[in-house]
Scaffold this motif. Structure first.
Motif, PDB file in Angstrom:
ATOM      1  N   PHE A  84     -34.555 -38.775 -17.334  1.00 36.50           N
ATOM      2  CA  PHE A  84     -33.527 -39.661 -18.128  1.00 36.50           C
ATOM      3  C   PHE A  84     -33.920 -40.108 -19.674  1.00 36.50           C
ATOM      4  CE2 PHE A  84     -31.334 -39.908 -14.108  1.00 36.50           C
ATOM      5  CZ  PHE A  84     -30.138 -40.152 -14.524  1.00 36.50           C
ATOM      6  N   ARG A  85     -35.305 -40.070 -19.689  1.00 33.58           N
ATOM      7  CA  ARG A  85     -35.923 -40.329 -21.307  1.00 33.58           C
ATOM      8  C   ARG A  85     -35.350 -39.048 -21.929  1.00 33.58           C
ATOM      9  NH1 ARG A  85     -40.593 -42.564 -18.725  1.00 33.58           N
ATOM     10  NH2 ARG A  85     -41.588 -40.604 -19.151  1.00 33.58           N
ATOM     11  N   GLU A 127     -44.911 -38.338 -24.503  1.00 33.18           N
ATOM     12  CA  GLU A 127     -43.658 -37.624 -25.195  1.00 33.18           C
ATOM     13  C   GLU A 127     -43.682 -37.703 -26.721  1.00 33.18           C
ATOM     14  OE1 GLU A 127     -40.691 -39.258 -22.766  1.00 33.18           O
ATOM     15  OE2 GLU A 127     -41.365 -37.861 -20.880  1.00 33.18           O
ATOM     16  N   GLU A 128     -42.783 -37.188 -27.171  1.00 33.12           N
ATOM     17  CA  GLU A 128     -42.557 -37.090 -28.600  1.00 33.12           C
ATOM     18  C   GLU A 128     -42.175 -38.435 -29.309  1.00 33.12           C
ATOM     19  OE1 GLU A 128     -43.590 -34.799 -30.481  1.00 33.12           O
ATOM     20  OE2 GLU A 128     -44.197 -33.801 -28.647  1.00 33.12           O
ATOM     21  N   ASN A 129     -41.246 -39.451 -28.331  1.00 30.30           N
ATOM     22  CA  ASN A 129     -40.937 -40.586 -28.690  1.00 30.30           C
ATOM     23  C   ASN A 129     -42.054 -41.657 -28.997  1.00 30.30           C
ATOM     24  OD1 ASN A 129     -40.583 -40.429 -26.175  1.00 30.30           O
ATOM     25  ND2 ASN A 129     -38.812 -42.028 -26.217  1.00 30.30           N
ATOM     26  N   ASP A 130     -43.115 -41.370 -28.158  1.00 33.02           N
ATOM     27  CA  ASP A 130     -44.441 -42.124 -28.251  1.00 33.02           C
ATOM     28  C   ASP A 130     -44.937 -42.350 -29.586  1.00 33.02           C
ATOM     29  OD1 ASP A 130     -45.019 -41.062 -25.040  1.00 33.02           O
ATOM     30  OD2 ASP A 130     -44.679 -43.113 -25.556  1.00 33.02           O
ATOM     31  N   ARG A 131     -45.592 -43.414 -29.794  1.00 31.48           N
ATOM     32  CA  ARG A 131     -45.885 -43.551 -31.275  1.00 31.48           C
ATOM     33  C   ARG A 131     -47.057 -42.520 -31.855  1.00 31.48           C
ATOM     34  NH1 ARG A 131     -46.924 -43.625 -35.675  1.00 31.48           N
ATOM     35  NH2 ARG A 131     -47.574 -45.395 -37.379  1.00 31.48           N
ATOM     36  N   ARG A 135     -52.110 -37.718 -30.403  1.00 34.86           N
ATOM     37  CA  ARG A 135     -53.276 -38.351 -29.962  1.00 34.86           C
ATOM     38  C   ARG A 135     -53.625 -38.568 -28.547  1.00 34.86           C
ATOM     39  NH1 ARG A 135     -53.626 -44.500 -31.526  1.00 34.86           N
ATOM     40  NH2 ARG A 135     -52.430 -44.422 -29.677  1.00 34.86           N
ATOM     41  N   ASP A 136     -52.493 -39.365 -27.798  1.00 35.08           N
ATOM     42  CA  ASP A 136     -52.649 -39.778 -26.556  1.00 35.08           C
ATOM     43  C   ASP A 136     -52.795 -38.576 -25.640  1.00 35.08           C
ATOM     44  OD1 ASP A 136     -50.282 -42.399 -26.910  1.00 35.08           O
ATOM     45  OD2 ASP A 136     -52.208 -42.069 -27.758  1.00 35.08           O
ATOM     46  N   ARG A 137     -52.119 -37.444 -25.859  1.00 35.83           N
ATOM     47  CA  ARG A 137     -52.722 -36.310 -25.095  1.00 35.83           C
ATOM     48  C   ARG A 137     -53.916 -35.786 -25.135  1.00 35.83           C
ATOM     49  NH1 ARG A 137     -48.580 -33.627 -26.966  1.00 35.83           N
ATOM     50  NH2 ARG A 137     -46.910 -34.481 -26.005  1.00 35.83           N
ATOM     51  N   ARG A 227     -55.932 -49.464 -22.613  1.00 36.75           N
ATOM     52  CA  ARG A 227     -54.526 -49.511 -22.464  1.00 36.75           C
ATOM     53  C   ARG A 227     -53.595 -48.331 -22.821  1.00 36.75           C
ATOM     54  NH1 ARG A 227     -55.710 -54.177 -25.979  1.00 36.75           N
ATOM     55  NH2 ARG A 227     -55.485 -53.123 -27.754  1.00 36.75           N
ATOM     56  N   ILE A 228     -54.187 -47.378 -23.532  1.00 39.54           N
ATOM     57  CA  ILE A 228     -53.331 -46.084 -23.502  1.00 39.54           C
ATOM     58  C   ILE A 228     -53.449 -45.461 -22.318  1.00 39.54           C
ATOM     59  CG2 ILE A 228     -53.365 -43.938 -24.649  1.00 39.54           C
ATOM     60  CD1 ILE A 228     -54.761 -45.360 -27.086  1.00 39.54           C
ATOM     61  N   VAL A 229     -54.747 -45.162 -21.642  1.00 40.15           N
ATOM     62  CA  VAL A 229     -54.482 -44.574 -20.342  1.00 40.15           C
ATOM     63  C   VAL A 229     -53.761 -45.524 -19.526  1.00 40.15           C
ATOM     64  CG1 VAL A 229     -56.196 -44.189 -18.503  1.00 40.15           C
ATOM     65  CG2 VAL A 229     -56.924 -43.604 -20.866  1.00 40.15           C
ATOM     66  N   GLY A 230     -53.787 -46.537 -19.282  1.00 41.03           N
ATOM     67  CA  GLY A 230     -53.151 -47.493 -18.423  1.00 41.03           C
ATOM     68  C   GLY A 230     -51.453 -47.301 -18.699  1.00 41.03           C
ATOM     69  N   LYS A 231     -51.097 -47.113 -19.884  1.00 42.48           N
ATOM     70  CA  LYS A 231     -49.789 -46.929 -20.130  1.00 42.48           C
ATOM     71  C   LYS A 231     -49.212 -45.963 -19.321  1.00 42.48           C
ATOM     72  CE  LYS A 231     -46.900 -45.463 -24.093  1.00 42.48           C
ATOM     73  NZ  LYS A 231     -46.933 -45.456 -25.728  1.00 42.48           N
ATOM     74  N   TYR A 232     -49.996 -44.516 -19.416  1.00 44.29           N
ATOM     75  CA  TYR A 232     -49.468 -43.268 -18.845  1.00 44.29           C
ATOM     76  C   TYR A 232     -49.915 -43.328 -17.396  1.00 44.29           C
ATOM     77  CZ  TYR A 232     -48.839 -42.178 -24.046  1.00 44.29           C
ATOM     78  OH  TYR A 232     -48.556 -42.076 -25.003  1.00 44.29           O
ATOM     79  N   VAL A 233     -50.579 -44.039 -17.006  1.00 44.10           N
ATOM     80  CA  VAL A 233     -50.910 -44.126 -15.679  1.00 44.10           C
ATOM     81  C   VAL A 233     -49.519 -44.761 -14.970  1.00 44.10           C
ATOM     82  CG1 VAL A 233     -52.270 -45.204 -13.792  1.00 44.10           C
ATOM     83  CG2 VAL A 233     -53.367 -44.059 -15.546  1.00 44.10           C
ATOM     84  N   ASN A 234     -49.251 -45.838 -15.389  1.00 40.13           N
ATOM     85  CA  ASN A 234     -48.099 -46.590 -15.135  1.00 40.13           C
ATOM     86  C   ASN A 234     -46.709 -45.856 -15.144  1.00 40.13           C
ATOM     87  OD1 ASN A 234     -46.518 -49.147 -14.402  1.00 40.13           O
ATOM     88  ND2 ASN A 234     -45.622 -48.801 -16.090  1.00 40.13           N
TER      89      ASN A 234
END
Length: 299
Positions: A84-85, A127-131, A135-137, A227-234
Motif C-alpha cells: 500500500f505504500r 524505500e525512495e520516500n525515506d529521507r 544510505r540506509d540500504r 535508530r535507523i536499523v530499528g526503524k526497518y526492523v519494525n
C-alpha cells in the motif's frame, strides 16, 4: 487487483533488485491477503479502495483464527504495508489504509539472529520516500555483508573503501585493523549512497571524510545507526529486540551454518580469541547430525 499485484512484484524485481526468494515471499503473502479480502467482501472483483482499515483489522483477526504464528502474521502484515505504500507513492490511492495498523507483538527469539528470509525482508525495507534510502540500504547491506560492529561502521572513512576489490579496512577493538569483505549488493548500495553523499555535502557546505553522514553532513553516531536499523526492523515486522549487533551475529551464524571454517569467521569478525567466535555457532540439531553422519567413520 491482480494487475496491481503484478506491477508491485515487477517493481520489487526490476527496480528494487530484490532476490527471487523475496519476490516469491511477497507474492505468496499478498496473494493470500487478496484471497482473504475476496472472501470477506464476497466478491472476486473488488476495487482497491474497498480495502479499508476495518477490512485490514479483520484480516489480522483472520490470520489469528487460522493459527499463524506471531512472526508469520507480522511478516504478512509487513508485506501488505509495503504494497500500500507503493500504491500511495504511485498515486493509485490517495490514503494509505495500513496507517495505524498494528502487528502482533513478536515473542523474543534467542539467539538474536535472522533467518535468510528475514534478512531478505529487512534489506528491501528502505524505500525512495525515506529521507536517505540509499544510505540506509548501504548501512544494512554492509552490516550483513561485512559483519562489522556498529562502532566500526560509523568509524568508516572514504580511504577505508576499496570498492573495486570488494574490501573495506575496519578498525576494531584495541585499534586493530582488519579487512572486511563486501559482496556485490553492498558495493552497489555504497556506490549509490556515495553519489548522494557528495550532493549532501554540497548542500550543507560541509567537509567530511566519513562514509555515513546525517542530514547535517556530519558523521553518523552509534545511536543514530541503532535508530535507523530499528526503524526497518519494525517496518519488516521483525523482533523489536533485533539490533545492529544482531546483523553481525547473523553474518557469522549464516557463514558457519553454510560450512565456513570457524577460524576464517574469527578473522572476518576480528575476534582475538576463538572462544569468542564460538558463541555464534548456533547450528541446528539437523546440521549437527548431518555433519556427524558425513564425518564420523562409525556413523
Amino acid at each position: 487487483m491482480d494487475k496491481l499485484l503484478a506491477d508491485f512484484l515487477r517493481h520489487l524485481s526490476l527496480e528494487r533488485n530484490s532476490s527471487t526468494h523475496t519476490v516469491k515471499s511477497y507474492r505468496e503473502d499478498l496473494t493470500q491477503a487478496h484471497e482473504c479480502w475476496q472472501e470477506i467482501l464476497g466478491s472476486t472483483d473488488y476495487a482497491i479502495e474497498a480495502v479499508s482499515p476495518r477490512l485490514l483489522r479483520r484480516y489480522v483477526a483472520w490470520l489469528h483464527e487460522k493459527g499463524y504464528s506471531k512472526s508469520t502474521a507480522a511478516r504478512r502484515i509487513a508485506a501488505v504495508r509495503s504494497f500500500f505504500r507503493y500504491l500511495c507513492r504511485n498515486g493509485v490511492i490517495q490514503t494509505n489504509p495500513t496507517l495505524g495498523l498494528r502487528s502482533p507483538k513478536v515473542d523474543k527469539k534467542l539467539p538474536g539472529f535472522l533467518s535468510d528470509q528475514e534478512v531478505d525482508s529487512l534489506l528491501v525495507q528502505p524505500e525512495e520516500n525515506d529521507r536517505f534510502p540509499n544510505r540506509d540500504r548501504a548501512i544494512l547491506e554492509v552490516f550483513y555483508s561485512a559483519g562489522v560492529r556498529v562502532s566500526e561502521l560509523v568509524g568508516l572513512s572514504l580511504n577505508d573503501l576499496k570498492l573495486e576489490e570488494g574490501i573495506v579496512t575496519v578498525r576494531g577493538k584495541g585499534k586493530r585493523e582488519r579487512y572486511a569483505l563486501l559482496g556485490a549488493p553492498s558495493v552497489e548500495a555504497l556506490r549509490a549512497w556515495l553519489v548522494e553523499r557528495d550532493q549532501l555535502l554540497a548542500q550543507t557546505k560541509k567537509k567530511s571524510d566519513a562514509v555515513f553522514l546525517n542530514k547535517l553532513g556530519t558523521r553518523l553516531t552509534v545511536r543514530s545507526v541503532g535508530r535507523i536499523v530499528g526503524k526497518y526492523v519494525n517496518r519488516a515486522g521483525l523482533d523489536a529486540n533485533l539490533s545492529p549487533h544482531s546483523l553481525r551475529h547473523t553474518f557469522a551464524t549464516h557463514l558457519l551454518n553454510a560450512g565456513a571454517e570457524i577460524r576464517s569467521v574469527q578473522e572476518l569478525l576480528g575476534h582475538k580469541r576463538l572462544m569468542t567466535t564460538q558463541i555464534y555457532t548456533h547450528l541446528s540439531k539437523q546440521k549437527v547430525q548431518e555433519s556427524y553422519q558425513k564425518a564420523h567413520p562409525r556413523a
